[in-house]
Each structure stands twice: as C-alpha cells, then as structure tokens.
Design a protein around this motif. Structure first.
Motif, PDB file in Angstrom:
ATOM      1  N   MET A  38     -49.766  14.833  23.559  1.00  0.00           N
ATOM      2  CA  MET A  38     -48.951  13.940  24.406  1.00  0.00           C
ATOM      3  C   MET A  38     -49.574  12.554  24.473  1.00  0.00           C
ATOM      4  O   MET A  38     -50.761  12.372  24.163  1.00  0.00           O
ATOM      5  CB  MET A  38     -48.836  14.507  25.818  1.00  0.00           C
ATOM      6  N   LYS A  73     -45.281  16.932  23.735  1.00  0.00           N
ATOM      7  CA  LYS A  73     -44.410  17.425  22.642  1.00  0.00           C
ATOM      8  C   LYS A  73     -44.175  18.903  22.873  1.00  0.00           C
ATOM      9  O   LYS A  73     -45.108  19.640  23.222  1.00  0.00           O
ATOM     10  CB  LYS A  73     -45.125  17.267  21.302  1.00  0.00           C
ATOM     11  N   ASP A 103     -36.712  22.397  22.616  1.00  0.00           N
ATOM     12  CA  ASP A 103     -37.460  22.229  23.872  1.00  0.00           C
ATOM     13  C   ASP A 103     -36.935  23.151  24.974  1.00  0.00           C
ATOM     14  O   ASP A 103     -37.703  23.596  25.833  1.00  0.00           O
ATOM     15  CB  ASP A 103     -37.451  20.761  24.338  1.00  0.00           C
ATOM     16  N   TYR A 131     -39.423  17.428  23.552  1.00  0.00           N
ATOM     17  CA  TYR A 131     -40.505  17.218  24.535  1.00  0.00           C
ATOM     18  C   TYR A 131     -40.185  18.033  25.777  1.00  0.00           C
ATOM     19  O   TYR A 131     -39.092  18.585  25.921  1.00  0.00           O
ATOM     20  CB  TYR A 131     -40.586  15.742  24.922  1.00  0.00           C
TER      21      TYR A 131
END
Ligand code: PLP
Length: 395
Positions: free
Chosen positions: A323, A335, A341, A366
């Motif tokens: 990150m 991430k 995600d 993310y």
C-alpha cells in the motif's frame, strides 16, 4: 410506488460502506461484538478534547440569553470571526467573517456549495478513488460527475484532468488528506493544478471553482505542514468540519471559507447563505457554534492516530500487504491480494474482519481500512489479516 424512481434505484444500490456495516452487524450478532473487528466506518473512536467538555460545561453553567434561538443564516458573527482569525493565522491570508459561512458539517457544506454554483447539467470533476457521497451530492443539485482516475500513488493525473475539462466544467473537488487513501497532496501538485485551472478558464472563457474538501486537514502525520490551495488559485472554496479534528461528527458543525480574492465573492457568499437556508439547514447548530468559537486552535490527539497508523501499517507490510503509506486522515487503501476486491473483502469477513472493497470508492482492486478504532480492534484484526496473507501467499 410511493417513493421516487431515483431514490428507489439508489436504495437498491446502497453504498458498500453501508452494506459492509450491515453485514458486520449480522456477524456481531452471530459471534458476539468482541469477536468481530470492524474497520468499515470513519467514526472516530477518540473522545472530544477536554477543552470541548470545559466549554460545554461553561455554557451550561452560564447560559447566554437567547442562545437557542434562530440567528443569521451564515452563523454567529463572533463564530465566523473566530474561524476567520484562525485561518488568517494558519495561512497568512487575511480572512474576515464575510468569507465564512457556518454549516452542518462538511457534508452540509458540500451540498450548499454545489447548490449555489451548479446549473443543470454542469460538470463536476472528481478523482477516483473518491468519497462516495460526492456522487449523490453532485446529483442532488443537477450536476454531472466526471470521474478522473488518480495515479498509482493516488495523486490525480493532471494530463487526464486536462483532457476531462470542457466548457461545461464548473468545479473540481479535491480531498486531501484523502478518504479513502490517506494521501496528502503536496504543494507542487496544488500549484500545477492551479496553473492548469487558470489556463482552462482562459481557454473556455468560463469560471471553474476549485472545491477543497479539507475534512481531515488537521489529521496529518510525520510533521508534515499542510499545503493549502489559497496561494495557488483564487477561485477556491474550502470546506471542513469539526467532525474529525474535534471528534464531533454527530454534532454537525463545519464551515465554508471562500478565497478573499475570488471573483464576485460577495454574490457567491450571498448565494451560499441563501442555500444554507433554503436547503433546510437554516443555520449550523447554535450550541456548537457557541463552543467551537473558543476551540479554533484545538485538535484531538493526532499522535494517537499516528500511533494507530504506525502499528497497523507496520504489521500489514510485514505480512506482505502492499500500500501507499498514509500521511493523514485515518484510512489506508491496500492493494487487494485478489483481483476481485469484493471477493477478498468476503474472505476477510470469514475471519470476522470487516473492511470495504475499493469498488465502493470507484477503484476496484483495493480495499479500505478505517483505523480510527480502539486498540483491541486493531490488535484483534491482525490474526484475520495474517490468515488471509498466508492463504494468498503474500510476503
Ligand atoms: C472526505 C469527506 N468529506 C466529507 C465528509 C463529511 O463530513 P461531516 O461529517 O463533517 O459532514 C466525510 C466524512 O466522513 C469525508 O470523509
């Protein structure tokens, strides 16, 4: 159907934050509060500073006659003057009470600003990942949101912005420190942004407002000095609140500050005051205005938030998460180890760790962690993050 089609549609789409919050509540009922680690909401855990309690008590013990009545829609002159004085000290620019309108939080401020400046169909540019409510607020006032992606470091791309600005562009919203990334924009970026907007105004013969959402301005780490928009662009409107810096989100107190050199400043401020009234806010809460007048230089313990950031950031990086290191606010945006995600957030849920998928902020791939939580939650969530890191071979 008894409600509007638009609202009906919006209910069906309900935000990821809200959805995760509700699913989290179901998990809490199943496993018990203590076993669920909720990192979904930006609801500060730190109590308001002692100075707030002292002022509250002082008012209760020494009530001001008429202190609960209606007032001028812009707010109490004394409170606006106190805000202007503090801003002048912080920025070196000479603000007066005539540049300030007190509002019902930053959310109220955003709605007042957008209502004041937008004609039907005007475009407002925002950067992904974004605070999801921007979409509703822009739509509330007949605007059209144009979304421009930020780069890998979560800095808005100026080339992409340049390409997105057109004759209908009425405003750009920036948010630093940023929700959801924690990134703080540096002075050089703001300077180049100001230059670009001036150039585009000249090219189209239009006015483009730079709306700076500074809800987290005071929550900034590592000794950074906050780079303001003021020296870089005169058509700037700043809004903020005391929801985060004094931990008062339920009290709905904030303000709008207009650049003293803004063109047609008087008409703009008159419009803001009119919209504060006619949107139905009428005025910002009286009690809070009496209190924050004396607290303009006061902030919650930022060191405490920085400790929380250091703790969680250090642990997650060690586990193999990747990150951008947050420099402010109280969010991180790592991430997702899975391309999907939403699927990863569901994996974390299996270990009773609740986060929000990046898709909810316009940036799939993310996930967002809100770390304005107690230390028990921060420590408790580590096992789940560790299990997920192992399962997906991080580190
Ligand atoms: C970026 C951003 N802007 C505005 C707001 C609204 O703040 P307030 O509670 O002061 O209305 C929030 C709240 O979380 C936020 O994150």
């Amino acid at each position: 159907m008894s409600i509007s089609d638009k609202v009906h549609g919006n209910l069906a789409k309900s935000s990821w934050i809200r959805r995760m919050f509700e699913e989290g509540n179901a998990l809490k009922q199943r496993y018990g509060e203590e076993s669920v680690f909720d990192l979904t909401l930006g609801n500060p855990v730190i109590e308001p500073p002692d100075e707030f309690k002292r002022e509250l008590k002082r008012l209760v013990d020494n009530p001001i006659p008429g202190m609960h009545r209606y007032m001028a829609n812009a707010g109490y002159p004394e409170t606006r003057a106190a805000v202007a004085a503090q801003l002048s000290v912080e920025t070196g620019i000479n603000f007066t009470m005539n540049d300030i309108v007190m509002t019902c939080g930053a959310a109220g401020a955003l709605n007042v600003v957008l209502k004041t400046i937008l004609n039907e169909g005007d475009e407002v540019i925002i950067f992904a990942p974004y605070f999801v409510e921007y979409l509703s607020y822009i739509d509330n006032h007949g605007g059209v949101a144009r979304i421009v992606p930020a780069d890998e470091q979560f800095i808005p791309g100026l080339d992409a912005l340049e390409a997105a600005i057109g004759a209908r562009t009425k405003a750009i919203i920036i948010n630093s420190p940023n929700n959801p990334t924690g990134v703080v924009y540096n002075e050089d970026f703001i300077h180049r942004l100001g230059e670009l907007l001036l150039r585009k105004e000249a090219q189209y013969g239009t006015e483009i407002y730079l709306i700076s959402d500074e809800a987290y301005r005071k929550i900034i780490y590592d000794g950074l000095k906050y780079p303001t928009v003021w020296p870089h662009y005169p058509q700037s409107i700043v809004l903020t609140s005391h929801s985060k810096d004094l931990s008062l989100p339920g009290e709905r107190i904030g303000y709008i500050a207009v650049h003293p050199d803004c063109r047609q400043r008087k008409e703009l401020v008159d419009g803001l005051i009119f919209c504060n009234r006619t949107l139905g806010y009428v005025n910002a809460p009286a009690l809070m205005q009496h209190i924050v007048r004396h607290l303009q230089g006061v902030t919650v313990s930022v060191a405490e938030y920085q400790q929380k950031r250091d703790f969680l950031y250090g642990r997650l990086i060690k586990m193999g998460y990747s990150m951008v290191k947050p420099q402010g606010a109280f969010y991180m945006f790592p991430k997702s180890p899975l391309e999907d995600d939403v699927a990863f957030v569901r994996e974390l849920q299996q270990w009773q760790v609740l986060t929000v998928p990046g898709s909810g902020f316009g940036s799939p791939g993310y996930f967002r962690i809100s770390y304005c939580v107690d230390d028990r939650t921060l420590e408790g969530c580590l096992a789940g993050f560790g299990n997920a890191a192992q399962k997906f071979n991080l580190g």
